[in-house]
Design an enzyme around this catalytic site. Structure first.
Site, PDB file in Angstrom:
ATOM      1  N   ASN A 190       0.927  -1.198  -0.065  1.00 34.05           N
ATOM      2  CA  ASN A 190       0.039   0.042  -0.059  1.00 34.05           C
ATOM      3  C   ASN A 190       0.939   1.177   0.134  1.00 34.05           C
ATOM      4  O   ASN A 190       2.132   0.985  -0.085  1.00 34.05           O
ATOM      5  CB  ASN A 190      -0.933  -0.100   1.224  1.00 34.05           C
ATOM      6  CG  ASN A 190      -0.223  -0.347   2.576  1.00 34.05           C
ATOM      7  OD1 ASN A 190       0.674   0.887   2.741  1.00 34.05           O
ATOM      8  ND2 ASN A 190      -0.203  -1.129   3.188  1.00 34.05           N
ATOM      9  N   ASP A 234      -3.946  -6.490   5.037  1.00 31.40           N
ATOM     10  CA  ASP A 234      -5.173  -7.357   5.818  1.00 31.40           C
ATOM     11  C   ASP A 234      -4.920  -8.994   5.309  1.00 31.40           C
ATOM     12  O   ASP A 234      -4.992  -9.798   5.965  1.00 31.40           O
ATOM     13  CB  ASP A 234      -6.460  -6.983   5.349  1.00 31.40           C
ATOM     14  CG  ASP A 234      -6.804  -5.645   6.364  1.00 31.40           C
ATOM     15  OD1 ASP A 234      -6.127  -5.558   7.345  1.00 31.40           O
ATOM     16  OD2 ASP A 234      -7.492  -4.960   5.708  1.00 31.40           O
ATOM     17  N   ASP A 267      -4.105  -9.681  12.976  1.00 26.24           N
ATOM     18  CA  ASP A 267      -4.222  -8.289  13.401  1.00 26.24           C
ATOM     19  C   ASP A 267      -3.507  -7.949  14.567  1.00 26.24           C
ATOM     20  O   ASP A 267      -3.562  -8.363  15.880  1.00 26.24           O
ATOM     21  CB  ASP A 267      -5.854  -8.265  13.634  1.00 26.24           C
ATOM     22  CG  ASP A 267      -6.054  -6.946  13.810  1.00 26.24           C
ATOM     23  OD1 ASP A 267      -5.337  -6.213  14.510  1.00 26.24           O
ATOM     24  OD2 ASP A 267      -7.014  -6.621  13.463  1.00 26.24           O
ATOM     25  N   PHE A 276      -4.891   3.178  14.965  1.00 27.61           N
ATOM     26  CA  PHE A 276      -5.126   4.096  14.032  1.00 27.61           C
ATOM     27  C   PHE A 276      -6.302   3.484  13.034  1.00 27.61           C
ATOM     28  O   PHE A 276      -6.606   2.365  13.009  1.00 27.61           O
ATOM     29  CB  PHE A 276      -3.997   4.578  13.072  1.00 27.61           C
ATOM     30  CG  PHE A 276      -3.004   5.403  13.764  1.00 27.61           C
ATOM     31  CD1 PHE A 276      -2.912   6.633  13.450  1.00 27.61           C
ATOM     32  CD2 PHE A 276      -2.134   5.138  14.424  1.00 27.61           C
ATOM     33  CE1 PHE A 276      -1.983   7.549  13.832  1.00 27.61           C
ATOM     34  CE2 PHE A 276      -1.199   5.833  15.083  1.00 27.61           C
ATOM     35  CZ  PHE A 276      -1.574   7.233  14.932  1.00 27.61           C
ATOM     36  N   LYS A 308     -14.576   0.492  16.199  1.00 26.00           N
ATOM     37  CA  LYS A 308     -12.958  -0.189  15.825  1.00 26.00           C
ATOM     38  C   LYS A 308     -12.305  -0.036  17.279  1.00 26.00           C
ATOM     39  O   LYS A 308     -11.538  -1.100  17.518  1.00 26.00           O
ATOM     40  CB  LYS A 308     -12.257   0.619  14.827  1.00 26.00           C
ATOM     41  CG  LYS A 308     -11.147  -0.143  14.462  1.00 26.00           C
ATOM     42  CD  LYS A 308     -10.328   0.480  13.271  1.00 26.00           C
ATOM     43  CE  LYS A 308     -10.980   0.023  12.013  1.00 26.00           C
ATOM     44  NZ  LYS A 308     -10.605   0.766  10.684  1.00 26.00           N
TER      45      LYS A 308
HETATM   46  O1  C5P Z   1      -8.796  -3.141  10.881  1.00 29.01           O
HETATM   47  P1  C5P Z   1      -7.867  -1.806  10.195  1.00 29.01           P
HETATM   48  O2  C5P Z   1      -6.791  -2.129   9.393  1.00 29.01           O
HETATM   49  O3  C5P Z   1      -8.719  -0.622  10.076  1.00 29.01           O
HETATM   50  O4  C5P Z   1      -7.096  -1.306  11.743  1.00 29.01           O
HETATM   51  C1  C5P Z   1      -6.136  -0.388  11.803  1.00 29.01           C
HETATM   52  C2  C5P Z   1      -5.188  -0.292  12.975  1.00 29.01           C
HETATM   53  O5  C5P Z   1      -5.185  -1.831  13.247  1.00 29.01           O
HETATM   54  C3  C5P Z   1      -3.856   0.187  12.602  1.00 29.01           C
HETATM   55  O6  C5P Z   1      -3.568   0.846  13.904  1.00 29.01           O
HETATM   56  C4  C5P Z   1      -3.021  -0.646  12.208  1.00 29.01           C
HETATM   57  O7  C5P Z   1      -1.621  -0.424  12.385  1.00 29.01           O
HETATM   58  C5  C5P Z   1      -3.586  -1.905  13.032  1.00 29.01           C
HETATM   59  N1  C5P Z   1      -3.466  -3.297  12.357  1.00 29.01           N
HETATM   60  C6  C5P Z   1      -2.631  -4.215  12.914  1.00 29.01           C
HETATM   61  N2  C5P Z   1      -2.552  -5.416  12.248  1.00 29.01           N
HETATM   62  C7  C5P Z   1      -3.312  -5.668  11.136  1.00 29.01           C
HETATM   63  C8  C5P Z   1      -4.298  -4.684  10.346  1.00 29.01           C
HETATM   64  C9  C5P Z   1      -4.283  -3.504  11.129  1.00 29.01           C
HETATM   65  O8  C5P Z   1      -1.926  -3.999  13.766  1.00 29.01           O
HETATM   66  N3  C5P Z   1      -3.250  -6.839  10.454  1.00 29.01           N
END
Ligand code: C5P
Length: 402
Positions: A209, A278, A307, A325, A339
């Site tokens: 990304n 993701d 996650d 974030f 969230k």
């Molecule tokens: O679920 P989402 O991607 O929107 O969440 C964003 C937050 O979760 C950010 O703080 C990101 O660094 C963290 N995150 C994470 N591991 C993932 C996906 C997101 O730590 N696999």
């Protein structure tokens, strides 16, 4: 931390090749208005002569604990009392070990023991010595007692190796000492993720990304400026590592997950600023995927990545304060609040994406920050300034919750 004008700084110099930078450090401290006295260990004198330090500091140099003449001029207890701040640069592995154990077998170690002035160390040593569990344990003990660390930085070392262990540059040391006057995170271990992750499809292609790591590293700088011991686990990104911050480079979400989980239990604060992919390819092809001759498409099977934020927030024992974030394109407040709860974070910072002046690749950003019983807006600002405002808020909430 002292504002330097009029401040009495006792500069300890220990034996290491980086001692050649210490006379420059004295000069810069004096330029900033500090009065400097220098105490050398026996090994330091093998690298730089006392006369050099006498000339640049404008004061006699101290090196002998048991010299009656020196004691008659300014005894070691008097010298310890004189100091508003003790800075040891370079601080060798040996000196850190002796300070940890309260040795008083030479002048500098005795001064540190006999003074209640704050102590700052700018370590310098071979990368393996810095990484050694003994040195790491000493560092942790000292930090717990309130000793502050500046650096070491990463880069080429005098021994021909490359890695963490280089003494921070004198200008960075002076800037860090002069600092914001804020040491509310002194001794706190802060773990931050930054940048994107890269998920291999085959040996030459990947999914990723647009994250540049700018926000994560700006937060790291803001945390270090408050005295925190900061480690950034960074995906592939061009952001520079701020002085005094340890950087661990990773590529994939799985590697980032592993690096974070290994450290999370030893951290006081975890800030997930990385844009973690993701999904990853269910299986990265071992050879470069060939284009087919027909017009048919290609189907990739993706599987979920761990996650990281959610997992750290769910730690049962030794759970750090957790900040996440959220990047939103609609109904920001509602989605961000939801969230925060779903992920179990203490605080969540949300920004709009897909709008001018915010998000990835933008120099500026604005944030809406939510915690259990509060909310605030941080107006659009350059990322460094915004990171500072966010770190301010995190520091307040962190201390409130502790
Ligand atoms: O679920 P989402 O991607 O929107 O969440 C964003 C937050 O979760 C950010 O703080 C990101 O660094 C963290 N995150 C994470 N591991 C993932 C996906 C997101 O730590 N696999």
């Amino acid at each position: 931390m002292p504002k330097l004008a009029g401040c009495h700084i006792l500069l300890g110099v220990t034996g290491g090749i980086a001692a050649y930078k210490s006379p420059d450090l004295v000069r810069r401290l004096r330029d900033a208005g500090a009065e400097v006295r220098v105490a050398l260990t026996a090994a330091a004198m093998e690298f730089v002569r006392p006369l050099t330090f006498q000339a640049v500091s404008g004061n006699p140099v101290h090196h002998d604990l048991l010299d009656p003449n020196a004691e008659a001029a300014m005894g070691h207890i008097e010298l310890a009392r004189w100091a508003d701040h003790i800075l040891v640069a370079p601080a060798s592995a040996d000196f850190m070990a002796r300070l940890t154990h309260g040795f008083a077998d030479d002048l500098l170690a005795t001064l540190c023991l006999a003074s209640d002035a704050p102590i700052t160390l700018a370590p310098a040593m071979n990368r393996l010595m810095w990484a050694n569990p003994a040195t790491r344990a000493n560092r942790a003990t000292l930090a717990e007692r309130g000793v502050r660390f500046i650096g070491p930085g990463e880069g080429d070392q005098a021994c021909g190796e490359t890695g963490a262990g280089r003494m921070s540059e004198p200008s960075d040391i002076v800037a860090a000492l002069a600092g914001s006057g804020d040491d509310r995170l002194a001794g706190q271990r802060i773990l931050i993720t930054a940048g994107p992750t890269r998920e291999a499809i085959d040996p030459v292609r990947y999914l990723s990304n647009r994250s540049t790591g700018a926000m994560g590293f700006a937060i790291a700088a803001a945390a270090a400026a408050r005295g925190g011991e900061v480690t950034v686990v960074a995906g592939p990104c061009p952001a520079a590592t701020p002085a005094g911050v340890t950087r661990i480079d990773v590529e994939t979400a799985v590697e980032m997950h592993e690096a974070v989980i290994a450290r999370a239990g030893d951290s006081d604060l975890f800030i997930a600023a990385a844009a973690v992919a993701d999904y990853r390819a269910a299986e990265a092809a071992p050879e470069k995927l060939k284009k087919r001759d027909d017009e048919g498409g290609l189907t990739l099977t993706l599987v979920r990545n761990p996650d990281i934020l959610r997992e750290v927030a769910a730690l049962r024992s030794r759970r750090p304060f957790v900040v996440g974030f959220a990047a939103e394109t609609e109904r920001l407040a509602e989605h961000a609040r939801d969230k925060r709860r779903r992920k179990g974070a203490d605080l969540i910072a949300a920004n709009w994406v897909g709008r001018p002046d915010s998000g990835f690749e933008s120099e500026r950003n604005a944030l809406e920050v939510f915690w259990e019983d509060g909310h605030t807006s941080l107006a659009s600002a350059p990322k460094r300034e915004l990171a500072d405002a966010l770190m301010e808020l995190i520091t307040e909430q962190y201390h409130a919750k502790r």
